[in-house]
Scaffold this active site. Structure first.
Site, PDB file in Angstrom:
ATOM      1  N   LYS A  14       3.209   4.416   0.531  1.00  0.00           N
ATOM      2  CA  LYS A  14       4.568   4.382   1.055  1.00  0.00           C
ATOM      3  C   LYS A  14       5.598   3.979   0.008  1.00  0.00           C
ATOM      4  O   LYS A  14       6.779   4.310   0.124  1.00  0.00           O
ATOM      5  CB  LYS A  14       4.651   3.402   2.237  1.00  0.00           C
ATOM      6  CG  LYS A  14       4.421   1.943   1.850  1.00  0.00           C
ATOM      7  CD  LYS A  14       4.447   1.009   3.029  1.00  0.00           C
ATOM      8  CE  LYS A  14       3.203   1.115   3.865  1.00  0.00           C
ATOM      9  NZ  LYS A  14       1.958   0.663   3.144  1.00  0.00           N
TER      10      LYS A  14
ATOM     11  N   HIS B  23      -0.524  -9.903   4.570  1.00  0.00           N
ATOM     12  CA  HIS B  23       0.503  -9.498   3.607  1.00  0.00           C
ATOM     13  C   HIS B  23       1.513 -10.622   3.520  1.00  0.00           C
ATOM     14  O   HIS B  23       2.132 -10.988   4.528  1.00  0.00           O
ATOM     15  CB  HIS B  23       1.183  -8.206   4.056  1.00  0.00           C
ATOM     16  CG  HIS B  23       1.901  -7.468   2.952  1.00  0.00           C
ATOM     17  ND1 HIS B  23       2.887  -8.055   2.175  1.00  0.00           N
ATOM     18  CD2 HIS B  23       1.774  -6.200   2.499  1.00  0.00           C
ATOM     19  CE1 HIS B  23       3.333  -7.171   1.291  1.00  0.00           C
ATOM     20  NE2 HIS B  23       2.667  -6.042   1.467  1.00  0.00           N
TER      21      HIS B  23
ATOM     22  N   GLU C 191      -3.312  -4.184  -1.689  1.00  0.00           N
ATOM     23  CA  GLU C 191      -2.473  -3.014  -1.430  1.00  0.00           C
ATOM     24  C   GLU C 191      -1.215  -3.046  -2.298  1.00  0.00           C
ATOM     25  O   GLU C 191      -0.087  -3.079  -1.797  1.00  0.00           O
ATOM     26  CB  GLU C 191      -2.089  -2.965   0.050  1.00  0.00           C
ATOM     27  CG  GLU C 191      -3.283  -2.928   0.999  1.00  0.00           C
ATOM     28  CD  GLU C 191      -2.898  -3.213   2.441  1.00  0.00           C
ATOM     29  OE1 GLU C 191      -1.692  -3.375   2.711  1.00  0.00           O
ATOM     30  OE2 GLU C 191      -3.790  -3.289   3.294  1.00  0.00           O
TER      31      GLU C 191
ATOM     32  N   ASP D 133      29.833   7.726   4.021  1.00  0.00           N
ATOM     33  CA  ASP D 133      29.537   6.529   4.803  1.00  0.00           C
ATOM     34  C   ASP D 133      30.079   5.298   4.087  1.00  0.00           C
ATOM     35  O   ASP D 133      29.744   5.045   2.925  1.00  0.00           O
ATOM     36  CB  ASP D 133      28.024   6.417   4.993  1.00  0.00           C
ATOM     37  CG  ASP D 133      27.624   5.285   5.923  1.00  0.00           C
ATOM     38  OD1 ASP D 133      28.510   4.501   6.316  1.00  0.00           O
ATOM     39  OD2 ASP D 133      26.436   5.189   6.251  1.00  0.00           O
TER      40      ASP D 133
END
Length: 442
Positions: free
Chosen positions: A67, A195, A270, A349
């Site tokens: 990710k 985590h 991870e 924006d």
């Protein structure tokens, strides 16, 4: 797997450097009347990070967090280095499998999974996955009853830039009940994960989390607990508050205390930011500028006051990448006069603001800013909002690293005999893999 043809990699030969490549790319864009922003991905940096990991955390097997940055060159480099992969969805599992990653080198590390995603994992042999609630256990029992489950626990993440335990992880007080429910459902729980949060600033957080995991191992009666997943949170840049070596020292000490090597518990992690944050440099162009003095707009030709505020508009912003690395701008020189600057992204924006109060020397329309440490959670989060194109990535590698890596990568693809995490393979020339060759040559 890793070749110029597959990844469009630029090999820096004849002494060329990354800065040379960036200069040439800017000139090339100028000749085409283009100001498109771009990333340069330094694959050498990723290789060196891997060697650093193997040296500092020899017992911990990295499962790269897809990710964080899923660009093709990054994933293929991680495959070539022999890491596992942390996937959070059916799409990420599909991507990893499509690149040749073996199912047993994937952990489905998301505790709230869609049923269809769980079934996809089962169908394609991805068996290791996390959970943190009774509802998730019930769902898994219907969709993947032979899964190898890892219980994610909530840990203290108060010292992290991005905290995760408010959303994920079972509290220690609920663990015994969850394990009991897993027994009732005849599910196989093999380990514990946690985590400490992304961008952890206190290495002691890992020690307490590992101690908490030990407690879960001790009460998991009836299960053969063989896996500890220490998650992410490892620093990806050298100027972070805590160094990777400091974190590693604490982790190694805690592992020796709570999970000694003779415990036969496999340790994985991870890492995402660790591998890619410092590997990417963003080149962004100043496409517009305004000068503000006493809430009144002025021309820079008329006003040259130290008190003026500069407003710059770049051609990349919050919709292109998370602007967390302004302090690394190579355009900043300490000897130059600096002005309070507001940095905007290019979209319509008004929340596309990158900085409210950053001090920079005066910039001009057409200037390029080189922003280091821009590889983590940037590429994976970009959109095409307002029609602005996604920022292109140019992977580069030095000829020296390429010539050292390429033959070993080729051999690794053809053979499954070498375990990339083995500490013994450097002693057996028949089992040399990429990291062994690099450890001997770099």
């Amino acid at each position: 797997i890793l070749s110029p043809e597959n990844c469009d990699i630029e090999i820096l030969d004849n002494g060329r450097t990354i800065n040379d490549f960036i200069d040439n790319k800017i000139q090339e864009l100028g000749s085409k009347d283009s100001e498109q922003p771009f990333y340069v991905a330094n694959l050498d940096d990723m290789v060196k990070k891997h060697l650093r990991w193997l040296t500092a955390l020899p017992r911990v097997k990295p499962f790269y967090a897809l990710k964080c940055n899923s660009s093709p060159a990054v994933l293929r480099t991680m495959i070539a280095l022999g890491t596992g992969f942390d996937c959070a969805s059916k799409g990420e599992i599909q991507l990893a499998l499509s690149l040749g990653v073996a199912p047993d080198k994937i952990i489905y590390a998301h505790t709230t999974k869609a049923r269809s995603h769980i079934k996809y994992a089962r169908t394609h042999g991805v068996n290791m996955m996390t959970f943190d609630s009774e509802d998730e256990l019930v769902k898994i029992s219907f969709c993947h009853p032979t899964a190898r489950l890892v219980l994610r626990i909530a840990v203290d993440d108060t010292c992290s830039v991005i905290r995760l335990s408010s959303k994920f992880g079972a509290r220690l007080g609920t663990v015994d009940k969850l394990l009991g429910r897993a027994r009732e459902l005849d599910l196989d729980v093999i380990g514990v994960s946690f985590h400490v949060g992304s961008g952890c600033t206190e290495s002691s957080a890992f020690k307490q989390a590992i101690a908490d995991a030990r407690h879960v191992f001790d009460i998991a009666l009836g299960f053969q607990m063989t896996l500890l997943d220490i998650g992410g949170g490892f620093p990806g840049r050298n100027d972070f508050k805590v160094t990777f070596e400091e974190v590693s020292e604490v982790i190694n000490g805690a592992l020796d205390e709570y999970f000694p090597s003779d415990s036969e518990v496999e340790i994985i992690a991870e890492p995402g930011r660790y591998y890619v944050e410092s590997s990417f440099t963003l080149a962004a162009n100043v496409i517009a500028k305004r000068v503000i003095l006493d809430d009144t707009e002025h021309s820079e030709i008329v006003e040259n006051s130290r008190d003026r505020t500069m407003m710059y508009y770049l051609n990349d912003g919050l919709y292109g990448f998370i602007f967390q690395c302004l302090c690394s701008m190579q355009a900043v020189k300490s000897s130059e006069q600096k002005y309070q600057s507001i940095i905007w992204g290019p979209t319509c924006d008004s929340t596309d603001k990158l900085s409210d109060d950053y001090w920079l020397p005066e910039l001009h329309v057409g200037d390029w800013l080189l922003i280091d440490n821009s590889g983590a959670y940037t590429v994976s989060l970009c959109t095409e909002y307002c029609g602005f194109e996604r920022t292109r990535i140019y992977p580069v590698v030095t000829a020296e690293t390429w010539h050292q890596c390429a033959p070993i990568v080729s051999k690794r693809v053809k053979s499954t005999n070498c375990d990339c995490f083995s500490t013994e393979c450097s002693k057996d020339l028949a089992k040399k893999d990429l990291h062994c060759m690099l450890l001997m040559k770099l």
